[in-house]
Motif scaffolding. Structure first.
Motif, PDB file in Angstrom:
ATOM      1  N   GLU A   1       0.830  -1.199   0.000  1.00  0.00           N
ATOM      2  CA  GLU A   1       0.000   0.000   0.000  1.00  0.00           C
ATOM      3  C   GLU A   1       0.870   1.257   0.000  1.00  0.00           C
ATOM      4  O   GLU A   1       0.571   2.238  -0.699  1.00  0.00           O
ATOM      5  CB  GLU A   1      -0.925  -0.007   1.217  1.00  0.00           C
ATOM      6  CG  GLU A   1      -1.977  -1.110   1.194  1.00  0.00           C
ATOM      7  CD  GLU A   1      -2.832  -1.113   2.447  1.00  0.00           C
ATOM      8  OE1 GLU A   1      -2.431  -0.432   3.422  1.00  0.00           O
ATOM      9  OE2 GLU A   1      -3.884  -1.775   2.446  1.00  0.00           O
ATOM     10  N   VAL A   2       1.942   1.220   0.781  1.00  0.00           N
ATOM     11  CA  VAL A   2       2.845   2.364   0.837  1.00  0.00           C
ATOM     12  C   VAL A   2       3.509   2.586  -0.518  1.00  0.00           C
ATOM     13  O   VAL A   2       3.612   3.730  -1.007  1.00  0.00           O
ATOM     14  CB  VAL A   2       3.913   2.153   1.935  1.00  0.00           C
ATOM     15  CG1 VAL A   2       5.005   3.219   1.840  1.00  0.00           C
ATOM     16  CG2 VAL A   2       3.275   2.179   3.316  1.00  0.00           C
TER      17      VAL A   2
ATOM     18  N   ASP B   1       2.273  16.407  -0.532  1.00  0.00           N
ATOM     19  CA  ASP B   1       0.931  15.856  -0.281  1.00  0.00           C
ATOM     20  C   ASP B   1       1.009  14.369   0.083  1.00  0.00           C
ATOM     21  O   ASP B   1       0.314  13.902   0.991  1.00  0.00           O
ATOM     22  CB  ASP B   1       0.046  16.037  -1.522  1.00  0.00           C
ATOM     23  CG  ASP B   1      -0.272  17.496  -1.795  1.00  0.00           C
ATOM     24  OD1 ASP B   1      -0.186  18.311  -0.852  1.00  0.00           O
ATOM     25  OD2 ASP B   1      -0.590  17.820  -2.951  1.00  0.00           O
ATOM     26  N   ILE B   2       1.854  13.620  -0.623  1.00  0.00           N
ATOM     27  CA  ILE B   2       1.991  12.189  -0.354  1.00  0.00           C
ATOM     28  C   ILE B   2       2.586  11.969   1.034  1.00  0.00           C
ATOM     29  O   ILE B   2       2.167  11.066   1.774  1.00  0.00           O
ATOM     30  CB  ILE B   2       2.856  11.523  -1.438  1.00  0.00           C
ATOM     31  CG1 ILE B   2       2.117  11.542  -2.782  1.00  0.00           C
ATOM     32  CG2 ILE B   2       3.224  10.088  -1.050  1.00  0.00           C
ATOM     33  CD1 ILE B   2       2.937  11.039  -3.942  1.00  0.00           C
ATOM     34  N   LYS B   3       3.551  12.791   1.399  1.00  0.00           N
ATOM     35  CA  LYS B   3       4.181  12.667   2.711  1.00  0.00           C
ATOM     36  C   LYS B   3       3.157  12.885   3.830  1.00  0.00           C
ATOM     37  O   LYS B   3       3.149  12.156   4.835  1.00  0.00           O
ATOM     38  CB  LYS B   3       5.320  13.672   2.820  1.00  0.00           C
ATOM     39  CG  LYS B   3       6.114  13.583   4.101  1.00  0.00           C
ATOM     40  CD  LYS B   3       7.459  14.298   3.994  1.00  0.00           C
ATOM     41  CE  LYS B   3       7.301  15.723   3.519  1.00  0.00           C
ATOM     42  NZ  LYS B   3       8.601  16.438   3.519  1.00  0.00           N
ATOM     43  N   GLN B   4       2.281  13.858   3.649  1.00  0.00           N
ATOM     44  CA  GLN B   4       1.239  14.097   4.644  1.00  0.00           C
ATOM     45  C   GLN B   4       0.274  12.913   4.732  1.00  0.00           C
ATOM     46  O   GLN B   4      -0.188  12.548   5.818  1.00  0.00           O
ATOM     47  CB  GLN B   4       0.480  15.381   4.299  1.00  0.00           C
ATOM     48  CG  GLN B   4       1.264  16.656   4.539  1.00  0.00           C
ATOM     49  CD  GLN B   4       1.724  16.774   5.996  1.00  0.00           C
ATOM     50  OE1 GLN B   4       0.959  16.564   6.930  1.00  0.00           O
ATOM     51  NE2 GLN B   4       3.002  17.110   6.171  1.00  0.00           N
ATOM     52  N   GLU B   5      -0.014  12.295   3.585  1.00  0.00           N
ATOM     53  CA  GLU B   5      -0.892  11.126   3.584  1.00  0.00           C
ATOM     54  C   GLU B   5      -0.233   9.957   4.314  1.00  0.00           C
ATOM     55  O   GLU B   5      -0.890   9.218   5.070  1.00  0.00           O
ATOM     56  CB  GLU B   5      -1.227  10.729   2.151  1.00  0.00           C
ATOM     57  CG  GLU B   5      -2.145   9.534   2.002  1.00  0.00           C
ATOM     58  CD  GLU B   5      -3.532   9.760   2.576  1.00  0.00           C
ATOM     59  OE1 GLU B   5      -4.197   8.754   2.913  1.00  0.00           O
ATOM     60  OE2 GLU B   5      -3.949  10.930   2.683  1.00  0.00           O
ATOM     61  N   LEU B   6       1.063   9.774   4.125  1.00  0.00           N
ATOM     62  CA  LEU B   6       1.791   8.721   4.835  1.00  0.00           C
ATOM     63  C   LEU B   6       1.740   8.946   6.341  1.00  0.00           C
ATOM     64  O   LEU B   6       1.527   8.008   7.127  1.00  0.00           O
ATOM     65  CB  LEU B   6       3.243   8.674   4.361  1.00  0.00           C
ATOM     66  CG  LEU B   6       3.523   8.049   2.992  1.00  0.00           C
ATOM     67  CD1 LEU B   6       4.967   8.294   2.589  1.00  0.00           C
ATOM     68  CD2 LEU B   6       3.210   6.560   3.003  1.00  0.00           C
TER      69      LEU B   6
ATOM     70  N   LEU C   1      11.383   5.109   4.737  1.00  0.00           N
ATOM     71  CA  LEU C   1      11.029   5.360   3.343  1.00  0.00           C
ATOM     72  C   LEU C   1      10.857   6.850   3.082  1.00  0.00           C
ATOM     73  O   LEU C   1      11.286   7.359   2.043  1.00  0.00           O
ATOM     74  CB  LEU C   1       9.745   4.609   2.978  1.00  0.00           C
ATOM     75  CG  LEU C   1       9.883   3.094   2.810  1.00  0.00           C
ATOM     76  CD1 LEU C   1       8.510   2.448   2.677  1.00  0.00           C
ATOM     77  CD2 LEU C   1      10.733   2.778   1.579  1.00  0.00           C
ATOM     78  N   ARG C   2      10.224   7.542   4.034  1.00  0.00           N
ATOM     79  CA  ARG C   2      10.034   8.985   3.859  1.00  0.00           C
ATOM     80  C   ARG C   2      11.380   9.698   3.740  1.00  0.00           C
ATOM     81  O   ARG C   2      11.569  10.569   2.892  1.00  0.00           O
ATOM     82  CB  ARG C   2       9.252   9.582   5.030  1.00  0.00           C
ATOM     83  CG  ARG C   2       7.774   9.271   5.032  1.00  0.00           C
ATOM     84  CD  ARG C   2       7.001  10.263   5.908  1.00  0.00           C
ATOM     85  NE  ARG C   2       7.616  10.447   7.219  1.00  0.00           N
ATOM     86  CZ  ARG C   2       7.373   9.705   8.289  1.00  0.00           C
ATOM     87  NH1 ARG C   2       6.526   8.679   8.188  1.00  0.00           N
ATOM     88  NH2 ARG C   2       7.957   9.946   9.446  1.00  0.00           N
TER      89      ARG C   2
END
Length: 238
Positions: free
Chosen positions: A22-23, A59-64, A78-79
């Motif tokens: 998923e990540v 945006d993706i980082k905030q979702e993670l 990963l981040r």
């Protein structure tokens, strides 16, 4: 020249995704929109929309963080890795060499002889096809009938490069993946000799520019123990 790529979200053909899967699907969104500066021969020179990609990554980082929080060690790692890659334009451009869709721009086909009845063989590698193991082929290229005037159709077929593909490593990774399935296979990797590999692709090229108008490619690794990994790529110029 500037080449713009807009890609659909990737999918995995399995009912239940692992958290890591998923990540990875979420991280793939970084490459959703790319504008690549290229030479006339197809060599990638620079990422022209670097600022847009940084905004997408934010945006993706905030979702993670919303899904997994800051305490999750794996996503934190990963981040950090993706942050370092995205912020450096050179590293971001280099990462495209490990993505099959961009490597299949066939820059190494330019300046070849596109003549009736003429064919040649070249090397083709798919890095990290299974974890850290590449799958390599001897790629046979032949000229086909054009779909419309002003086009050239190329048919590519691959025979596994046994010297450059580590069958034993692939077998071990197949066993590890099967162990994660709801119905694990018997312990131990499959016989490397029983693994089958296939690769084929068709290119429709614009003779005026040399750029692919359409690409359809498939790469497959299959084990008789019940595991199949298939990569399908379809590119259509808008």
């Amino acid at each position: 020249m500037l080449l713009s790529w807009t890609t659909a979200p990737p999918t995995l053909r399995k009912p239940d995704l692992l958290p890591l899967e998923e990540v990875m699907l979420l991280l793939a969104g970084i490459y959703r929109q790319l504008v690549i500066e290229t030479s006339s021969a197809g060599q990638r020179l620079a990422v022209a929309n670097h600022a847009e990609i940084i905004a997408t990554w934010a945006d993706i980082k905030q979702e993670l963080l919303a899904r997994y929080g800051e305490a999750d060690a794996l996503t934190a790692s990963l981040r950090a890795a993706v942050e370092a890659q995205v912020q450096d334009p050179a590293r971001l451009l280099d990462s495209l060499h490990h993505d099959y869709s961009y490597s299949l721009l066939v820059a190494n086909l330019y300046q070849r002889r596109f003549e009736s009845g003429f064919g040649y063989t070249q090397a083709r590698a798919f890095p990290h096809f299974l974890a850290d193991t590449a799958v390599c082929f001897h790629e046979q290229v032949t000229l086909g009938e054009p779909t419309v005037p002003g086009r050239a159709t190329l048919h590519l077929r691959g025979r596994l490069d046994e010297d450059r593909t580590d069958r034993a490593a692939v077998a071990r990774q197949v066993a590890a993946l099967l162990a994660l399935s709801p119905n694990p296979a018997p312990a131990g990797p499959p016989d490397p000799a029983t693994l089958t590999f296939a690769y084929h692709a068709t290119y429709d090229l614009d003779l005026a520019t040399g750029w692919p108008v359409a690409v359809a490619a498939t790469v497959t690794c299959q084990s008789p123990t019940g595991y199949t990994k298939e990569y399908d790529l379809t590119v259509q110029q808008l």
